[in-house]
Design a protein around this motif. Structure first.
Motif, PDB file in Angstrom:
ATOM      1  N   PRO A 164       8.323  12.810   7.269  1.00 29.69           N
ATOM      2  CA  PRO A 164       8.862  11.533   7.702  1.00 29.69           C
ATOM      3  C   PRO A 164       9.231  10.677   6.486  1.00 29.69           C
ATOM      4  O   PRO A 164       8.657  10.863   5.401  1.00 29.69           O
ATOM      5  N   PRO A 165      10.156   9.735   6.650  1.00 28.30           N
ATOM      6  CA  PRO A 165      10.575   8.916   5.509  1.00 28.30           C
ATOM      7  C   PRO A 165       9.413   8.067   5.002  1.00 28.30           C
ATOM      8  O   PRO A 165       8.900   7.209   5.719  1.00 28.30           O
ATOM      9  N   THR A 166       8.978   8.359   3.784  1.00 25.46           N
ATOM     10  CA  THR A 166       7.771   7.738   3.233  1.00 25.46           C
ATOM     11  C   THR A 166       7.990   7.398   1.776  1.00 25.46           C
ATOM     12  O   THR A 166       8.581   8.178   1.031  1.00 25.46           O
ATOM     13  N   LEU A 167       7.499   6.229   1.367  1.00 24.51           N
ATOM     14  CA  LEU A 167       7.547   5.867  -0.048  1.00 24.51           C
ATOM     15  C   LEU A 167       6.219   5.281  -0.464  1.00 24.51           C
ATOM     16  O   LEU A 167       5.358   5.001   0.372  1.00 24.51           O
ATOM     17  N   VAL A 171      -1.789  -7.259   7.159  1.00 24.83           N
ATOM     18  CA  VAL A 171      -0.824  -7.112   8.252  1.00 24.83           C
ATOM     19  C   VAL A 171      -0.354  -5.676   8.436  1.00 24.83           C
ATOM     20  O   VAL A 171       0.229  -5.338   9.462  1.00 24.83           O
ATOM     21  N   ARG A 172      -0.571  -4.825   7.412  1.00 23.54           N
ATOM     22  CA  ARG A 172      -0.271  -3.394   7.450  1.00 23.54           C
ATOM     23  C   ARG A 172       1.219  -3.079   7.528  1.00 23.54           C
ATOM     24  O   ARG A 172       1.611  -1.997   7.946  1.00 23.54           O
ATOM     25  N   THR A 228       0.559   3.424   5.817  1.00 25.78           N
ATOM     26  CA  THR A 228      -0.092   4.617   6.351  1.00 25.78           C
ATOM     27  C   THR A 228      -1.354   4.982   5.571  1.00 25.78           C
ATOM     28  O   THR A 228      -2.248   5.616   6.119  1.00 25.78           O
ATOM     29  N   GLU A 229      -1.386   4.567   4.306  1.00 19.95           N
ATOM     30  CA  GLU A 229      -2.537   4.925   3.474  1.00 19.95           C
ATOM     31  C   GLU A 229      -2.543   4.035   2.240  1.00 19.95           C
ATOM     32  O   GLU A 229      -1.499   3.612   1.758  1.00 19.95           O
ATOM     33  N   SER A 230      -3.736   3.786   1.711  1.00 20.96           N
ATOM     34  CA  SER A 230      -3.856   3.091   0.424  1.00 20.96           C
ATOM     35  C   SER A 230      -5.059   3.663  -0.310  1.00 20.96           C
ATOM     36  O   SER A 230      -6.032   4.112   0.316  1.00 20.96           O
ATOM     37  N   VAL A 277      -0.054   2.264  -2.526  1.00 18.90           N
ATOM     38  CA  VAL A 277       0.222   1.937  -1.139  1.00 18.90           C
ATOM     39  C   VAL A 277       1.296   2.898  -0.644  1.00 18.90           C
ATOM     40  O   VAL A 277       2.376   2.984  -1.229  1.00 18.90           O
ATOM     41  N   ILE A 278       0.994   3.620   0.417  1.00 11.39           N
ATOM     42  CA  ILE A 278       1.948   4.553   0.995  1.00 11.39           C
ATOM     43  C   ILE A 278       2.398   3.993   2.336  1.00 11.39           C
ATOM     44  O   ILE A 278       1.574   3.592   3.157  1.00 11.39           O
TER      45      ILE A 278
END
Length: 177
Positions: A52-55, A72-73, A128-130, A139-140
């Motif tokens: 999936p598009p992720t940075l 706030v995520r 999604t993750e940190s 930070v993802i």
């Protein structure tokens, strides 16, 4: 040629190495409680995966922008265009009223404030993750929407100075992935 010991006896200063790696300039933004905007200049950003598009972005552990983002995520990554150096410097300065000095908006469903006049592309993301590494947090975010605001060239940073390409060049088919 200057050589740095590998035995760990001396701390390594990575900054001289990183200044030789020119990169685009982004401002990461998020909304805190009561929709208060936060943002900071960031050159530590990269694509993780297209599907999936992720940075990912790397932010100072003590950053109020990071605190808002984690709360706030969601967040936005505003890629700055060649004429946005003053905005990059403003958001790197820590000036408290930075959002009073720039044009910005909060479109429905966005991840964070959009810097309408300074950005040429904006990615809205959901956290999604940190992970904390040293004094920064990686930070993802999964990209939910991408907005192109102009066709101008990007602002670049390297060797402790700003620059841009002299003219726009199309990306050749089969370019870097």
């Amino acid at each position: 040629m200057k050589h740095t010991p590998r035995n760990g006896a001396h701390p390594i200063d990575l900054r001289p190495f990183m200044t030789e790696f020119p990169t685009g300039v982004a401002i990461v933004t998020a909304l805190a409680d009561h929709r208060r905007p936060w943002g900071m200049t960031c050159t530590s950003m990269c694509s993780v995966t297209l599907t999936p598009p992720t940075l990912l972005v790397c932010l100072r552990e003590t950053s109020p922008t990071l605190a808002a983002l984690l709360n706030v995520r969601t967040f936005a990554v505003n890629l700055l265009h060649r004429d946005a150096r003053p905005t990059a410097e403003l958001f790197a300065s820590g000036t408290a009223d930075r959002f009073d000095r720039v044009a910005w908006s909060v479109p429905p469903g966005c991840g964070g404030p959009h810097l309408d006049a300074a950005a040429h592309m904006i990615a809205d993301c959901a956290l999604t993750e940190s992970r904390t590494i040293g004094d920064h947090v990686v930070v993802i975010g999964r990209v939910s929407h991408v907005t192109r605001t102009s066709e101008t060239t990007p602002l670049l940073y390297g060797r402790r100075r700003y620059a841009s390409w002299p003219e726009p060049y199309p990306v050749p088919a089969g370019g870097p992935q």
